[in-house]
Design an enzyme around this catalytic site. Sequence first.
Site, PDB file in Angstrom:
ATOM      1  N   LYS A 275      39.419  25.407  38.308  1.00 59.24           N
ATOM      2  CA  LYS A 275      39.092  26.672  38.995  1.00 59.24           C
ATOM      3  C   LYS A 275      37.680  26.585  39.567  1.00 59.24           C
ATOM      4  CE  LYS A 275      42.749  29.125  36.757  1.00 59.24           C
ATOM      5  NZ  LYS A 275      43.271  29.437  35.423  1.00 59.24           N
TER       6      LYS A 275
ATOM      7  N   HIS B  87      38.891  31.381  33.465  1.00 61.72           N
ATOM      8  CA  HIS B  87      38.342  32.151  34.592  1.00 61.72           C
ATOM      9  C   HIS B  87      36.876  32.519  34.385  1.00 61.72           C
ATOM     10  CE1 HIS B  87      41.704  32.844  37.368  1.00 61.72           C
ATOM     11  NE2 HIS B  87      42.470  32.714  36.298  1.00 61.72           N
TER      12      HIS B  87
ATOM     13  N   SER C 276      42.774  37.336  33.855  1.00 59.94           N
ATOM     14  CA  SER C 276      42.819  37.021  35.283  1.00 59.94           C
ATOM     15  C   SER C 276      43.507  38.082  36.127  1.00 59.94           C
ATOM     16  CB  SER C 276      43.507  35.677  35.487  1.00 59.94           C
ATOM     17  OG  SER C 276      44.830  35.732  35.022  1.00 59.94           O
TER      18      SER C 276
END
Length: 397
Positions: free
Chosen positions: A244, A214, A186
């Site tokens: 996310k 991610h 990330s």
Amino acid sequence: MSGRSLDAFLERNLEELKEKGLYNEIDPLESPNGPVIRIRGKELINLSSNNYLGLATDERLKKGACEAIHRYGAGAGAVRTINGTLAIHVELEEKLARFKHTEAAIAYQSGFNCNMAAISAVMDKEDAILSDELNHASIIDGCRLSRATILKYPHSDMDALYRLAKEARESGRYKKIMVITDGVFSMDGDVAKLPEIVKIAEEWDLITYVDDAHGSGVMGGGAGTVKHFGLSDRIDFQIGTLSKAVGVVGGYVAGKRKLIDWLKVRSRPFLFSTSLTPGDVGAILVALDLLMESQELNRRLWENGRYLKNGLKELGFDIGNSETPITPVLIGEEEKTQAFSKRLYEEGVYAKGIVFPTVPKGKGRIRNMPTAAHTREMLDQALDVYERVGKELGILR
Ligand SMILES: *Cc1c(COP(=O)(O)O)cnc(C)c1O
């Protein structure tokens, strides 16, 4: 009053952090966490959220949450294994398995919780874990919790991983050996070398564990980094987050049915912490349907990522080697990085400076997270601000 030693500890350490400029002041949002946010009455273009697809504020998800709350209530009422498993939890796990192209899946209250749950459910004192040095904090904590021997390898260094795997296996010291990595890192936006990792794992009999927090909703048309490399049946643990790209909250492990059955009886956050709320699950179910029906949001995310990257590069910024929409702007010195972030804020762009100890000393950066919800005008406006502040602080000529 007892606890004088606590007072002394807190005062000393808080003071020290503040002196070093490392004390993080939190800015509460007065708006939803969309592409434009409001903080202290000020409108800002938001380049800091993980809301990759804009789903966190999507009307369809809000409706899904409300319907589930009306039907099941505000809370689940118990842990999963007592009677906190609602029909929608089961539906969620079936859908997650389809989304990840695996036999089965298990949901947890967060991605962080997932790593607390899954690693220590299979790894123990007599085992070893080979861990990328840049792995997420929750992976590190999850590894520690298992009490296995942790052997770190330099970031994405496949020769080092090979040597470590060979040595660990040939030493005869460990029963099980696991290799564990982020799917997408990330801080730099680079992608784990999963094909090489799988090859090494197959040669030395390593359990494979990929935390794709991610990557889910971002890589592989949405299904994640493992799918991107066509390795869905060759990775033992696929971890994802629902917090996310999926836009809500929660985490999951996807894998073989036997593994998921084991986690359902042995992973502690599943056994001892109350299940995801009905509202969360209702919204997640809608999000997963949207992700599986169409790749339009995914396409827009990547298009916006490319646009922002090209714009920053043309201005003359160093944007590193990201392979995903995550777009770092490398500044260097810690103070300069924070000053840059502060000036961006004053000019109407919210993008956080990330400095030591989150990244190495002298590698301070502004991390930009474009999303599918940003318009071209918002990105152009952000690029204008970047140009102005870059010149002002002597980063651009
Ligand atoms: C963000 C992140 C997590 C935590 O996920 P949450 O759902 O926010 O708890 C776990 N692992 C990695 C690699 C992450 O980037």
